[in-house]
Enzyme design. Sequence first.
Site, PDB file in Angstrom:
ATOM      1  N   HIS A  32       0.856  -1.199   0.000  1.00 39.52           N
ATOM      2  CA  HIS A  32       0.000   0.000   0.000  1.00 39.52           C
ATOM      3  C   HIS A  32       0.889   1.245   0.000  1.00 39.52           C
ATOM      4  CE1 HIS A  32      -3.329   2.579   0.501  1.00 39.52           C
ATOM      5  NE2 HIS A  32      -3.872   2.107   1.602  1.00 39.52           N
ATOM      6  N   TYR A  40      -0.970   7.389   3.121  1.00 40.40           N
ATOM      7  CA  TYR A  40      -0.379   6.606   4.199  1.00 40.40           C
ATOM      8  C   TYR A  40       1.147   6.632   4.039  1.00 40.40           C
ATOM      9  CZ  TYR A  40      -5.235   5.646   4.980  1.00 40.40           C
ATOM     10  OH  TYR A  40      -6.569   5.828   5.221  1.00 40.40           O
TER      11      TYR A  40
HETATM   12  C1  LIG Z   1     -15.013   0.960   3.203  1.00 41.84           C
HETATM   13  C2  LIG Z   1     -13.780   1.209   2.391  1.00 41.84           C
HETATM   14  C3  LIG Z   1     -12.543   0.877   2.893  1.00 41.84           C
HETATM   15  C4  LIG Z   1     -11.395   1.060   2.127  1.00 41.84           C
HETATM   16  N1  LIG Z   1     -10.175   0.625   2.599  1.00 41.84           N
HETATM   17  C5  LIG Z   1      -9.091   0.627   1.791  1.00 41.84           C
HETATM   18  C6  LIG Z   1      -7.903  -0.034   2.159  1.00 41.84           C
HETATM   19  O1  LIG Z   1      -7.807  -0.714   3.181  1.00 41.84           O
HETATM   20  N2  LIG Z   1      -6.839   0.071   1.321  1.00 41.84           N
HETATM   21  C7  LIG Z   1      -6.918   0.750   0.131  1.00 41.84           C
HETATM   22  O2  LIG Z   1      -5.928   0.822  -0.592  1.00 41.84           O
HETATM   23  N3  LIG Z   1      -8.053   1.327  -0.259  1.00 41.84           N
HETATM   24  C8  LIG Z   1      -9.144   1.261   0.519  1.00 41.84           C
HETATM   25  N4  LIG Z   1     -10.326   1.769   0.073  1.00 41.84           N
HETATM   26  C9  LIG Z   1     -10.410   2.274  -1.308  1.00 41.84           C
HETATM   27  C10 LIG Z   1     -10.918   1.165  -2.235  1.00 41.84           C
HETATM   28  O3  LIG Z   1     -10.019   0.077  -2.286  1.00 41.84           O
HETATM   29  C11 LIG Z   1     -11.151   1.698  -3.651  1.00 41.84           C
HETATM   30  O4  LIG Z   1      -9.917   2.096  -4.183  1.00 41.84           O
HETATM   31  C12 LIG Z   1     -12.111   2.881  -3.678  1.00 41.84           C
HETATM   32  O5  LIG Z   1     -13.226   2.651  -2.840  1.00 41.84           O
HETATM   33  C13 LIG Z   1     -12.609   3.153  -5.086  1.00 41.84           C
HETATM   34  O6  LIG Z   1     -13.226   2.009  -5.618  1.00 41.84           O
HETATM   35  P1  LIG Z   1     -14.839   1.813  -5.659  1.00 41.84           P
HETATM   36  O7  LIG Z   1     -15.381   3.003  -6.384  1.00 41.84           O
HETATM   37  O8  LIG Z   1     -15.028   0.523  -6.408  1.00 41.84           O
HETATM   38  O9  LIG Z   1     -15.337   1.756  -4.252  1.00 41.84           O
HETATM   39  C14 LIG Z   1     -11.480   1.630   0.839  1.00 41.84           C
HETATM   40  C15 LIG Z   1     -12.742   2.003   0.349  1.00 41.84           C
HETATM   41  C16 LIG Z   1     -13.877   1.777   1.100  1.00 41.84           C
HETATM   42  C17 LIG Z   1     -15.202   2.150   0.513  1.00 41.84           C
END
Ligand SMILES: Cc1cc2nc3c(=O)[nH]c(=O)nc-3n(C[C@H](O)[C@H](O)[C@H](O)COP(=O)(O)O)c2cc1C
Length: 425
Positions: free
Chosen positions: A212, A217
């Site tokens: 990551h 971060y």
């Molecule tokens: C509830 C939640 C938790 C997330 N936690 C992380 C994470 O642990 N690591 C990360 O790189 N991105 C995290 N993200 C970002 C998602 O991996 C993703 O990149 C982002 O939500 C955009 O994709 P989507 O439109 O399909 O939700 C998180 C997103 C959501 C909604």
Amino acid sequence: MSFKSPAAPNTPYFTPAQKTPAGAALSANPPTLFTPIKIRDVTFQNRIWVAPMCTYSADNGHLTDFHFSHLSSFAYRGASLTIIEATSVLPNGRISPEDSGLWTDSQIAPIKRLADFLHSQGQKLGIQLAHAGRKASMMAPWLVKERGKSVVASEDANGWPNDVMGASAIRWGEGFAMPREMTAQDIRDVVNAFRDSAKRAVAAGVDVIEIHAAHGYLLCSWLSPISNKRTDQYGGSFDNRIRLLLEIIKEIREVIPSGMPLLLRVSSTEWMEKSGEPESWDVESTIRLAKILPALGVDLLDVSSGGNNEQQAFSPYNDYQVDIAGQIRSALYENGIKDLLIGAVGMITEAEAAKSIVQNGKEGPRDPVEIESERGQKTKADVVLVARQFLREPEWVFRVAYRLGVEVQWPVQYLRGKFLRGSNI
Ligand SMILES: Cc1cc2nc3c(=O)[nH]c(=O)nc-3n(C[C@H](O)[C@H](O)[C@H](O)COP(=O)(O)O)c2cc1C
């Protein structure tokens, strides 16, 4: 007549064998989205992956039955890779006190339980290794009253506001802890912790590791000249700012099997181009970094964005991040770099969109020719990663397949639930 229900191999309990993994295409000539992709020794039956999602639900860093149920529900419904949420390599690298961790051996067992189960279903498990840096020691978002704001987790709430560290002593913004500038010892500790956590991930049986380096971060903040003001060999020039990340990539690649895919998630831009800052981490910086990655053993760049600055400025539209993935993929291709795969993520919710993002030309997997049926659109990525849509529809892979007219395997226990032809799905 004696006839036994065949069991899934190498599983400590009986569960029926899934001869063909759920999510694999059964129809002839499916779109690229439903064709397999092999990365090193691992074959994925389709191009739809579950992106890492923090759930702030771990028990002192240990995954619980919540994670088992949550993550396995996507996996056995056909996502070809399910990536465990940001998992901290050190206790002070958790975003919240309830984050997942892999800094100690007792955290291996619940991950192994999940890996064993996913393997019994013919599916693959990934893990995202992380350190939250200056965005650590925060309260879970649902505990914060004002939407969009953040609150530091105090020691009373099991936080560590006085042990938050970053590239420089620059606070992310209001509602965040003040980080200390990391010392040479802190740097060695972080590098070692990423290496040791990767070893534990291998011991737990995960198939894929993702580093990551996105969303502000720790590793992301080291890349940016706005958050990294160091004057030693880790700050200043581009080469210095990427040094910590490259050291970590090298350490991890050395301790994981050569057949294991290694992914890297970055914020392709920190969206500070219009901030008036003389320099920021932008798409050009990501392309420059991407060119170095294949030689270090990184197989896929997972293209996200933002999260490093309070003042970031961008207007999200459906393809805002997917287009950047496409831009990076084209730039690499034009420079003759064909061995770094690209993952697109962000607001991918529709079957047709997912299909067209990864659709290949006739010449095969790395053919970026324009697709006539897609009005001249180029292939933008090799896989799609999807987060929120899986929270809404854990069976999204089946829906996408149905909408694209592709017949895919369902888990044997669910065969009677398959969408009926002609239903309005
Ligand atoms: C509830 C939640 C938790 C997330 N936690 C992380 C994470 O642990 N690591 C990360 O790189 N991105 C995290 N993200 C970002 C998602 O991996 C993703 O990149 C982002 O939500 C955009 O994709 P989507 O439109 O399909 O939700 C998180 C997103 C959501 C909604």
